[in-house]
Design a protein around this motif. Sequence first.
Motif, PDB file in Angstrom:
ATOM      1  N   UNK A 174      61.750  17.270 120.129  1.00 35.78           N
ATOM      2  CA  UNK A 174      61.355  17.995 118.926  1.00 35.78           C
ATOM      3  C   UNK A 174      61.184  16.992 117.791  1.00 35.78           C
ATOM      4  N   UNK A 175      60.059  17.050 117.121  1.00 41.39           N
ATOM      5  CA  UNK A 175      59.800  16.127 116.018  1.00 41.39           C
ATOM      6  C   UNK A 175      60.787  16.380 114.884  1.00 41.39           C
ATOM      7  N   UNK A 176      61.458  15.345 114.379  1.00 47.83           N
ATOM      8  CA  UNK A 176      62.409  15.533 113.286  1.00 47.83           C
ATOM      9  C   UNK A 176      61.694  15.862 111.983  1.00 47.83           C
ATOM     10  N   UNK A 177      62.396  16.522 111.119  1.00 53.34           N
ATOM     11  CA  UNK A 177      61.828  16.845 109.809  1.00 53.34           C
ATOM     12  C   UNK A 177      61.707  15.567 108.991  1.00 53.34           C
ATOM     13  N   UNK A 178      60.533  15.362 108.398  1.00 53.28           N
ATOM     14  CA  UNK A 178      60.296  14.145 107.636  1.00 53.28           C
ATOM     15  C   UNK A 178      60.914  14.184 106.256  1.00 53.28           C
ATOM     16  N   UNK A 179      61.328  13.029 105.769  1.00 59.02           N
ATOM     17  CA  UNK A 179      61.907  12.934 104.425  1.00 59.02           C
ATOM     18  C   UNK A 179      61.036  12.118 103.485  1.00 59.02           C
ATOM     19  N   UNK A 180      60.051  11.393 104.037  1.00 60.31           N
ATOM     20  CA  UNK A 180      59.179  10.571 103.203  1.00 60.31           C
ATOM     21  C   UNK A 180      58.238  11.466 102.406  1.00 60.31           C
ATOM     22  N   UNK A 181      58.184  11.254 101.085  1.00 58.66           N
ATOM     23  CA  UNK A 181      57.338  12.122 100.268  1.00 58.66           C
ATOM     24  C   UNK A 181      55.881  11.674 100.321  1.00 58.66           C
ATOM     25  N   UNK A 182      55.012  12.493  99.729  1.00 58.56           N
ATOM     26  CA  UNK A 182      53.573  12.252  99.820  1.00 58.56           C
ATOM     27  C   UNK A 182      53.164  10.950  99.131  1.00 58.56           C
ATOM     28  N   UNK A 183      53.838  10.592  98.043  1.00 57.59           N
ATOM     29  CA  UNK A 183      53.482   9.363  97.330  1.00 57.59           C
ATOM     30  C   UNK A 183      53.762   8.141  98.205  1.00 57.59           C
ATOM     31  N   UNK A 184      54.930   8.110  98.832  1.00 61.50           N
ATOM     32  CA  UNK A 184      55.260   6.986  99.705  1.00 61.50           C
ATOM     33  C   UNK A 184      54.335   6.953 100.921  1.00 61.50           C
ATOM     34  N   UNK A 185      54.016   8.131 101.479  1.00 59.01           N
ATOM     35  CA  UNK A 185      53.111   8.175 102.631  1.00 59.01           C
ATOM     36  C   UNK A 185      51.732   7.664 102.251  1.00 59.01           C
ATOM     37  N   UNK A 186      51.242   8.053 101.071  1.00 54.38           N
ATOM     38  CA  UNK A 186      49.933   7.572 100.655  1.00 54.38           C
ATOM     39  C   UNK A 186      49.967   6.070 100.390  1.00 54.38           C
ATOM     40  N   UNK A 187      51.090   5.574  99.882  1.00 53.81           N
ATOM     41  CA  UNK A 187      51.234   4.126  99.723  1.00 53.81           C
ATOM     42  C   UNK A 187      51.113   3.405 101.056  1.00 53.81           C
ATOM     43  N   UNK A 188      51.655   4.005 102.125  1.00 45.50           N
ATOM     44  CA  UNK A 188      51.520   3.420 103.463  1.00 45.50           C
ATOM     45  C   UNK A 188      50.068   3.442 103.932  1.00 45.50           C
ATOM     46  N   UNK A 189      49.335   4.492 103.540  1.00 42.08           N
ATOM     47  CA  UNK A 189      47.910   4.551 103.888  1.00 42.08           C
ATOM     48  C   UNK A 189      47.132   3.452 103.171  1.00 42.08           C
ATOM     49  N   UNK A 190      47.512   3.162 101.925  1.00 37.90           N
ATOM     50  CA  UNK A 190      46.893   2.046 101.204  1.00 37.90           C
ATOM     51  C   UNK A 190      47.194   0.737 101.935  1.00 37.90           C
ATOM     52  N   UNK A 191      48.449   0.561 102.362  1.00 36.77           N
ATOM     53  CA  UNK A 191      48.810  -0.621 103.147  1.00 36.77           C
ATOM     54  C   UNK A 191      47.920  -0.751 104.381  1.00 36.77           C
ATOM     55  N   UNK A 192      47.705   0.384 105.052  1.00 33.76           N
ATOM     56  CA  UNK A 192      46.911   0.375 106.287  1.00 33.76           C
ATOM     57  C   UNK A 192      45.475  -0.045 106.008  1.00 33.76           C
ATOM     58  N   UNK A 193      44.907   0.439 104.917  1.00 32.86           N
ATOM     59  CA  UNK A 193      43.538   0.059 104.578  1.00 32.86           C
ATOM     60  C   UNK A 193      43.463  -1.425 104.242  1.00 32.86           C
ATOM     61  N   UNK A 194      44.420  -1.916 103.459  1.00 31.17           N
ATOM     62  CA  UNK A 194      44.441  -3.338 103.108  1.00 31.17           C
ATOM     63  C   UNK A 194      44.540  -4.202 104.370  1.00 31.17           C
ATOM     64  N   UNK A 195      45.391  -3.800 105.312  1.00 32.21           N
ATOM     65  CA  UNK A 195      45.546  -4.557 106.554  1.00 32.21           C
ATOM     66  C   UNK A 195      44.257  -4.555 107.359  1.00 32.21           C
ATOM     67  N   UNK A 196      43.582  -3.411 107.403  1.00 30.61           N
ATOM     68  CA  UNK A 196      42.334  -3.328 108.151  1.00 30.61           C
ATOM     69  C   UNK A 196      41.261  -4.210 107.530  1.00 30.61           C
ATOM     70  N   UNK A 197      41.221  -4.274 106.204  1.00 32.49           N
ATOM     71  CA  UNK A 197      40.250  -5.129 105.522  1.00 32.49           C
ATOM     72  C   UNK A 197      40.534  -6.595 105.819  1.00 32.49           C
ATOM     73  N   UNK A 198      41.805  -6.966 105.783  1.00 40.95           N
ATOM     74  CA  UNK A 198      42.170  -8.378 105.959  1.00 40.95           C
ATOM     75  C   UNK A 198      41.975  -8.859 107.388  1.00 40.95           C
ATOM     76  N   UNK A 199      42.325  -8.004 108.343  1.00 38.24           N
ATOM     77  CA  UNK A 199      42.347  -8.433 109.741  1.00 38.24           C
ATOM     78  C   UNK A 199      41.090  -8.049 110.514  1.00 38.24           C
TER      79      UNK A 199
END
Length: 300
Positions: free
Chosen positions: A246-271
């Motif tokens: 069963x998937x656990x209930x998440x505690x990370x809020x939307x702002x932190x999750x979107x920050x991770x999405x920004x990280x992902x885009x930056x990594x994709x651009x660089x690599x």
Amino acid sequence: MRFGLLGTGPWAELAHGPALQAHPEAELVGVWGRRPEAAADIAGRFGARPYADVDALLADCDAVAVALPPDVQAPLAVRAARAGRHLLLDKPVATTAAAAREVAGAVAESKVASVVFFTLRFRPETVRWIEEQRAAGGWQLGRADWLSSIHDSGGSDSPFAVSPWRREKGGLWDVGPHALSVLLPLLGDVADLEGSVAAVAGPGDLVQLALRHTSGAVGTCALGHTAAPAAAGTAVELRGAAGTAVMPEGKTDAVAAFGSAVDALLDSVRTGRAHPCDIRFGLRVTEILAAAQDRLGAGR
């Protein structure tokens, strides 16, 4: 990376704006919206400049973060990609497979990076759980239910309750992407759109999906925004050789999750490496939802 924010709704205010303002490797340079007064308000809150002309904003940024209804997002994403701007899109990418394919084609042609913000896929606790279950393997059944009461007749104080596109398209298109974003990496792609997608409509906008995946597993999704308040909730459950997970209930809020999405885009651009939630994944999710919509229309 200089970001332009397209959109002025609740998601722009609650997630995109705060995350871009706080990110150490992002600069929010401007905001464009269909309502100039709202663009000025959002820009003022997050230290950016309002733009009346979307092409002027595209000229001043390296990437766009989009917080717009999918039917508005898709053509603007094509425009941004053709201008050479990297894309951080919202889900669903579009509400037709054809529109999503056009975005994917523009991304491929322009060779820009892309990430689609499926919220759960950018929460560390969800990412860890998915990786653990993929390693376990042997799953025979998967269930992903996303039920809310924001369009229940009793009313809701959710900022998304007044969203016209959510009322028009319903939970299938709004929360269906969340369910698929978890099931697909665990059970595999849908085997084929014609023979492996079934959908049944319930009261209000409630929909039950059944999917046959390439692994041989069967996935089901209960989706909608008109569930009774006592019946609302989110759940993901897997059953197979390893037992039940069963998937656990998440505690990370939307702002932190979107920050991770920004990280992902930056990594994709660089690599140059594509992220698992890039435009191609966003396209596939759109294709599956469009197939489900067709089944509903045909009574299948």
